[in-house]
Design a protein around this motif. Structure first.
Motif, mmCIF file in Angstrom:
data_model
loop_
_atom_site.group_PDB
_atom_site.id
_atom_site.type_symbol
_atom_site.label_atom_id
_atom_site.label_comp_id
_atom_site.label_asym_id
_atom_site.label_seq_id
_atom_site.Cartn_x
_atom_site.Cartn_y
_atom_site.Cartn_z
ATOM 1 N N TYR A 40 -30.297 17.122 23.053
ATOM 2 C CA TYR A 40 -30.756 17.024 21.668
ATOM 3 C C TYR A 40 -30.851 18.405 21.042
ATOM 4 N N ASP A 140 -30.631 8.526 18.431
ATOM 5 C CA ASP A 140 -31.852 8.536 17.618
ATOM 6 C C ASP A 140 -31.749 7.609 16.409
ATOM 7 N N CYS A 167 -28.223 13.356 20.631
ATOM 8 C CA CYS A 167 -28.895 13.083 19.359
ATOM 9 C C CYS A 167 -29.393 14.386 18.738
ATOM 10 N N ASN A 168 -29.785 14.300 17.469
ATOM 11 C CA ASN A 168 -30.333 15.470 16.779
ATOM 12 C C ASN A 168 -31.828 15.623 17.023
ATOM 13 N N ALA A 170 -35.046 14.248 19.361
ATOM 14 C CA ALA A 170 -35.544 13.475 20.499
ATOM 15 C C ALA A 170 -36.798 12.687 20.146
ATOM 16 N N ARG A 185 -32.671 20.618 25.604
ATOM 17 C CA ARG A 185 -32.579 20.970 24.186
ATOM 18 C C ARG A 185 -31.525 22.046 23.991
#
Length: 354
Positions: A40, A140, A167-168, A170, A185
């Protein structure tokens, strides 16, 4: 080939982020194992690049031999039959798809289609890796029902497949899914790192890049490396040799949103709201994400607001951004934000100038 793809790092060492989780992941891959993963971070930070390097590390160059399919699926839900069509990118070792493309039917994609993929063993087994990798993008954006189904899939088919989630944010992924993954990350690159990449590409392409132009490209990229490289290539197509005062082009949709913000600030009326609605709908039909439209519109509007109004406008932007996540028709919530802004701004003008 675009420079974004031409100069994309291919090996794990070149793209691996320097965190304890990343080092642990590298050690596990060296031992022939891999847990479920959740990458993410912001757009343009390098999540997809890292995932492809990871697959290459695990399976060799054959992981890059992919095919793109637009595959129809027929899902039986009780007495009903639902037809879905999803685009997948796959090799003999992995399948990549975006379940959120199915909209409110995303839980059926997770429950049935992904389960079917997870059951199948890979066609080619490399070393002791007898599992297939499923790469799921934008998790997400999945509904809560779909995410709970994803949790059950992760548990039931863990022997046959590994899930790599991307995903952008979390925070929008439920705890039950996050706790079953190794969370990594990917931070946005710093401006100095982006500048180094631009100078590297310019050197490889035998270009003379003025520091002033490079600095403006970096500033406009907003720490999005992909966007910075695309801007550099666009400047090269527009004009070469470069000049230090050369204009850095923005995307068409960003210019269009700037035009919309000017329309809103110039007049606040039902007629102007109707005009703006049509322009917002045009952006949506051209596949610009509604969250991105709202964020960019807020940035453009607040540039021309007094400080006393900014707090209230940001509050309502957050309110309608939350509504966007709950509803299905994005145009309703975008139009509602514009109407609310017009109301606030009109009252401010009347109170100030009478």
């Amino acid at each position: 080939m675009l420079w974004v793809d031409k100069y994309r790092p291919r090996t794990l060492d070149k793209v691996m982020v320097h965190t304890e989780e990343a080092q642990r992941l590298k050690n596990l891959i060296a031992q022939g194992d891999c847990p479920h993963l959740l990458f993410y971070g912001p757009t343009g930070a390098g999540k997809k690049t890292l995932i492809m390097a990871l697959l290459r590390e695990m399976y060799g160059v054959s992981a890059e031999k992919v095919k793109v399919e637009n595959k129809p699926w027929k899902v039986e839900v009780g007495a009903r039959k639902i037809e879905l069509e999803l685009t997948t990118v796959s090799s003999n070792h992995h399948v990549e798809l975006n379940p959120s493309d199915a909209g409110f039917q995303d839980r059926y994609v997770v429950q049935l289609i992904i389960k079917e993929m997870a059951k199948n063993r890979p066609l080619d087994v490399v070393g002791n890796k007898g599992f297939k990798v499923l790469v799921l993008n934008e998790v997400d954006k999945l509904s809560k029902d779909a995410q709970h189904s994803l949790r059950r899939t992760m548990e039931k088919y863990s022997a046959a497949c590994r899930l790599v989630l991307c995903c952008n944010s979390a925070s929008k992924v439920i705890e039950a899914v996050r706790s079953r993954c190794l969370n990594i990350r990917i931070n946005a690159p710093s401006r100095d790192e982006i500048l180094d990449v631009l100078l590297f590409i310019a050197k490889k392409e035998s270009l003379v890049l003025p520091p002033e132009l490079a600095g403006r490209i970096v500033l406009q990229s907003n720490r999005n490396l992909r966007r910075a490289i695309l801007c550099l290539e666009a400047c090269r197509v527009q004009q070469y040799p470069f000049t230090k005062d050369q204009v850095v082009q923005t995307t068409d949709w960003e210019q269009f949103i700037t035009e919309i913000s000017n329309d809103i600030l110039n007049e606040q009326s039902p007629k102007r709201l109707f005009l703006v609605r049509g322009k917002l709908y045009e952006l949506l039909t051209n596949c610009i994400p509604p969250e991105l439209i709202l964020k960019r519109l807020l940035q453009e509007l607040t540039k021309k607001l007094d400080s006393e109004l900014k707090h209230e406008v940001c509050h309502w932007a957050a309110f309608y951004e939350h509504r966007l996540q709950l509803g299905q028709k994005a145009i309703f919530h975008l139009e509602a934000f514009v109407a609310k802004f017009m109301s606030i701004y009109k009252k401010f003008l009347i109170a100030t100038f009478g």
